[in-house]
Each structure stands twice: as C-alpha cells, then as structure tokens.
Design a protein around this motif. Structure first.
Motif, short mmCIF file in Angstrom:
data_model
loop_
_atom_site.label_atom_id
_atom_site.label_comp_id
_atom_site.label_asym_id
_atom_site.label_seq_id
_atom_site.Cartn_x
_atom_site.Cartn_y
_atom_site.Cartn_z
N THR A 137 0.83 -1.21 0.00
CA THR A 137 0.00 0.00 0.00
C THR A 137 0.86 1.25 0.00
O THR A 137 0.57 2.23 -0.71
N SER A 138 1.93 1.24 0.78
CA SER A 138 2.81 2.42 0.87
C SER A 138 3.52 2.70 -0.45
O SER A 138 3.95 3.83 -0.70
N LEU A 139 3.62 1.68 -1.30
CA LEU A 139 4.26 1.85 -2.61
C LEU A 139 3.27 2.32 -3.67
O LEU A 139 3.62 2.41 -4.86
N ARG A 166 6.65 -0.31 -11.54
CA ARG A 166 7.80 0.57 -11.73
C ARG A 166 9.08 -0.22 -11.46
O ARG A 166 9.07 -1.24 -10.76
N SER A 167 10.15 0.24 -11.99
CA SER A 167 11.44 -0.43 -11.78
C SER A 167 11.82 -0.39 -10.30
O SER A 167 11.57 0.61 -9.62
N GLY A 168 12.39 -1.47 -9.84
CA GLY A 168 12.85 -1.55 -8.46
C GLY A 168 11.84 -2.10 -7.49
O GLY A 168 12.20 -2.44 -6.35
N LYS A 218 9.07 -15.34 -2.92
CA LYS A 218 9.47 -14.81 -4.22
C LYS A 218 8.42 -13.82 -4.70
O LYS A 218 7.29 -13.76 -4.19
N VAL A 219 8.80 -13.02 -5.68
CA VAL A 219 7.90 -12.06 -6.31
C VAL A 219 7.87 -12.34 -7.80
O VAL A 219 8.92 -12.44 -8.44
N LEU A 220 6.66 -12.50 -8.35
CA LEU A 220 6.51 -12.87 -9.75
C LEU A 220 5.65 -11.83 -10.48
O LEU A 220 4.70 -11.30 -9.91
N PRO A 221 5.96 -11.57 -11.74
CA PRO A 221 5.11 -10.65 -12.51
C PRO A 221 3.84 -11.36 -12.97
O PRO A 221 3.83 -12.58 -13.18
N ILE A 222 2.74 -10.62 -13.10
CA ILE A 222 1.54 -11.14 -13.74
C ILE A 222 1.59 -10.68 -15.18
O ILE A 222 1.47 -9.49 -15.47
N MET A 223 1.77 -11.62 -16.10
CA MET A 223 1.96 -11.26 -17.49
C MET A 223 0.66 -10.87 -18.19
O MET A 223 0.65 -10.03 -19.08
N ALA A 224 -0.46 -11.48 -17.78
CA ALA A 224 -1.73 -11.20 -18.44
C ALA A 224 -2.21 -9.78 -18.12
O ALA A 224 -2.02 -9.30 -17.01
N PRO A 225 -2.85 -9.11 -19.08
CA PRO A 225 -3.38 -7.77 -18.81
C PRO A 225 -4.55 -7.80 -17.83
O PRO A 225 -4.84 -6.79 -17.19
N TYR A 226 -5.24 -8.93 -17.74
CA TYR A 226 -6.33 -9.10 -16.77
C TYR A 226 -5.70 -9.71 -15.51
O TYR A 226 -5.42 -10.90 -15.43
#
Length: 337
Positions: A22-24, A46-48, A61-69
């Motif tokens: 939330t703070s980010l 955002r980067s970082g 771990k932290v993973l990106p969600i590739m789908a736009p939904y």
C-alpha cells in the motif's frame, strides 16, 4: 505482480507486506490458498519494486503477472473459484444447470415452469424481466413486475434466480430480487454497468460479447473483480461469424482455454449459441465433455407461442431427456449433475 509468501509465513508478516504494498502506491489483494498465501500487488509497475518486495519478511518470491487481466488471471490464483447463490453452486465437480424461459410472461407461467424444472434437476432459474431486443417494437419484459414473479417462483421452489440487468441505475432494483445478476452480450463492454455490478457484490454471470475476443472478455470481468466482487462467472454464448447454419457460432474450445487462463468458472449457453432447439441437447453434452462448469438453457412450456426466442427454446420434456443424457456424459468425465 504477485508476492508469494513462505508456507510458514506468519499473519504479522503478511500484514506487514500488505502495508508495504500500500505504501508503494499499489493495491494489495490477499489470497489464502491451501498451502500458501499470495498477495497481489496491483497497479502501475515501476522499476525496483520487485527488489523492494522480495526483501520483505516471510516473502518467498515475487513474480510478474503477465496477463493484462490481473485479478481474473490464473497466474494470480491457481485454485478454481466457486460461485454460490443459495443452492446454486458453479464450479467444483458438479455441473450446475440453470433453466427457464427467455422472458417472464406471467406469474403462473414462471412458477409452474420452475416447479417442473426443479423436479427435473435444474439448480437455478433463469428468466428475463428486462429484455434487450434488437427491435424497439419487440416485447421488452415486465420489468419490476417480472422480478416480483421470479421472486415468487424462488419462494415456491428454492431455485436461485438468474436475471439480466441492463443499466447501472437498474442494479439496486434487480439486486433486490435476483440471486445472480446477468450481464448480457450487448453490455459486455458497458463499463459503467460492470462497475455498478461489481459494487453490488452480487454473484454475476458475464456473457461474452458477440464479437469479443477472449482478452476483451476477461478484461470485462476484470472491471467487476476490480470493484471487490469476486463472485464472477464467465458465460460463452456464441460469437458472430460468417456461418449461417446457426444463429451464432458456439466455440467450445473457449471452455478449456478460459479455464487455463483464468480461475473463474465457465458457463455455456447452447440456446443463444445455436439459436436452434434441436441443437441444444447435443451442445449441452459437448459442453460438459469440454469441461463446462454450468449450462444455461432456455425452456418453455409452449415454445411456439413464447413471446421471445421460441426457436431456440426446448420443452420441459426435452429438458428432462437432455438431463438424463448429460448425466451420463458427466459421469464419463468424472463429474456429477
């Protein structure tokens, strides 16, 4: 992105990561699975950010969600969503069946039909009180009187009511009577309506637009989910193609594809998908074989004299025969009805 917590992460660590997200400037969504908790961090990436979140206590771990939904994606939630409204359960091992007339015509009609359908195995009652019609001269539905008739049928049978809502300003009224709000194909990209239905918190059946891509379909669902309503099911009702032998083309490959890409349950509508009563039963059987979580079928005592869509509507007798055949198909694919 998705923050995957360790299997032994504490509640305090999870709460800390929610505060950190939330703070980010991101929106957190906590999803507690059988073995692990994940936190979706939704918003402008955002980067970082990945490095900041990976260093948090209890984070695996932290993973990106590739789908736009993001919220509708199976990347966010691997466990299948189950939507419940009274005794209607969509998702899981049992195939639900929602049945009823295209339009509510009278209280006597809808109550009598509801009794027959419940006896034959239906778990939900469909019926239009507000009807979007191509021609302004066609029957537009009984509106609130129709909703009251549906409520009477529910009182008599216990069947959950599934009915269409057409405009944002109608949502409070329809939600007062209905158990599941249906968004029709013509309104799939009516974003104000999607948001209003999301705000209602009511279980929602979203029908695919007649010319919509799968990505557009899932992004429409995202509008509802983004308002905090997780009770969404996707309905494949056929798309417009160059074919003329059916009213629409019913692409059943959509069923396993949606289940691969999303955690939301999938409903198939063979009545609108074909527009021909004689094709409804074969496509119901095929939909179950393809993995559909539910069927929504138009049934009327006297289709020839129905005020709308009689050509794609089956009789209660045909519905009973269809249910018997579908039960055999369901058993063959380890499902029940």
């Amino acid at each position: 992105m998705i923050v995957v917590m360790k299997s032994d992460a504490t509640a305090e660590q999870t709460d800390h990561m929610v505060s950190q997200i939330t703070s980010l400037g991101l929106t957190p969504q906590v999803i507690k699975g059988t073995h692990q908790t994940v936190i979706a961090a939704l918003g402008e990436e955002r980067s970082g950010l990945t490095e900041v979140l990976e260093s948090g206590p209890g984070v695996e771990k932290v993973l990106p969600i590739m789908a736009p939904y993001k919220r509708a994606s199976s990347e966010l939630k691997s466990e299948r969503t189950v939507v419940r409204a009274l005794d209607l359960v969509i998702g899981g091992t049992r195939v639900a069946v929602i049945a009823g007339p295209c339009s509510v015509e009278s209280e006597e009609q809808i109550v009598g039909l509801a009794r027959q359908l419940k006896e034959l195995g239906a778990t939900g009652l469909r019926g239009g009180a507000f009807k979007p019609r191509t021609s302004p001269y066609s029957f537009q539905g009984h509106k609130e009187d129709g909703l009251k008739m549906l409520a009477t049928a529910r009182q008599e049978t216990g069947l959950a009511i599934v009915t269409e809502v057409m405009a944002p300003e109608h949502v409070p009224l329809v939600a007062k009577y209905a158990d599941v709000l249906q968004i029709g194909a013509r309104n799939m990209q009516n974003y104000q309506l999607l948001q209003a239905v999301g705000d209602s918190g009511k279980p929602t059946m979203l029908k695919r637009g007649m010319s919509a891509t799968i990505e557009e379909f899932l992004l429409a669902a995202e509008y509802i989910l983004d308002r905090g309503n997780p009770h969404v099911m996707l309905c494949e009702r056929g798309i417009r193609t160059y074919e003329e032998h059916t009213r629409f083309t019913l692409p059943l490959a959509t069923v396993p594809y949606l289940q691969e890409k999303s955690h939301l349950p999938v409903v198939v509508d063979p009545s609108h998908g074909t527009g021909k009563a004689r094709l409804v039963t074969p496509m119901c059987k095929a939909a179950i074989a393809a993995g559909a979580d539910a069927l929504i079928v138009e049934v009327h005592d006297d289709p020839e004299h129905a005020v709308s869509d009689g050509s794609q509507t089956i009789t209660p007798t045909s519905f009973g025969q269809m249910m018997a055949m579908c039960r055999r198909v369901a058993e063959a694919v380890d499902r029940t009805m």
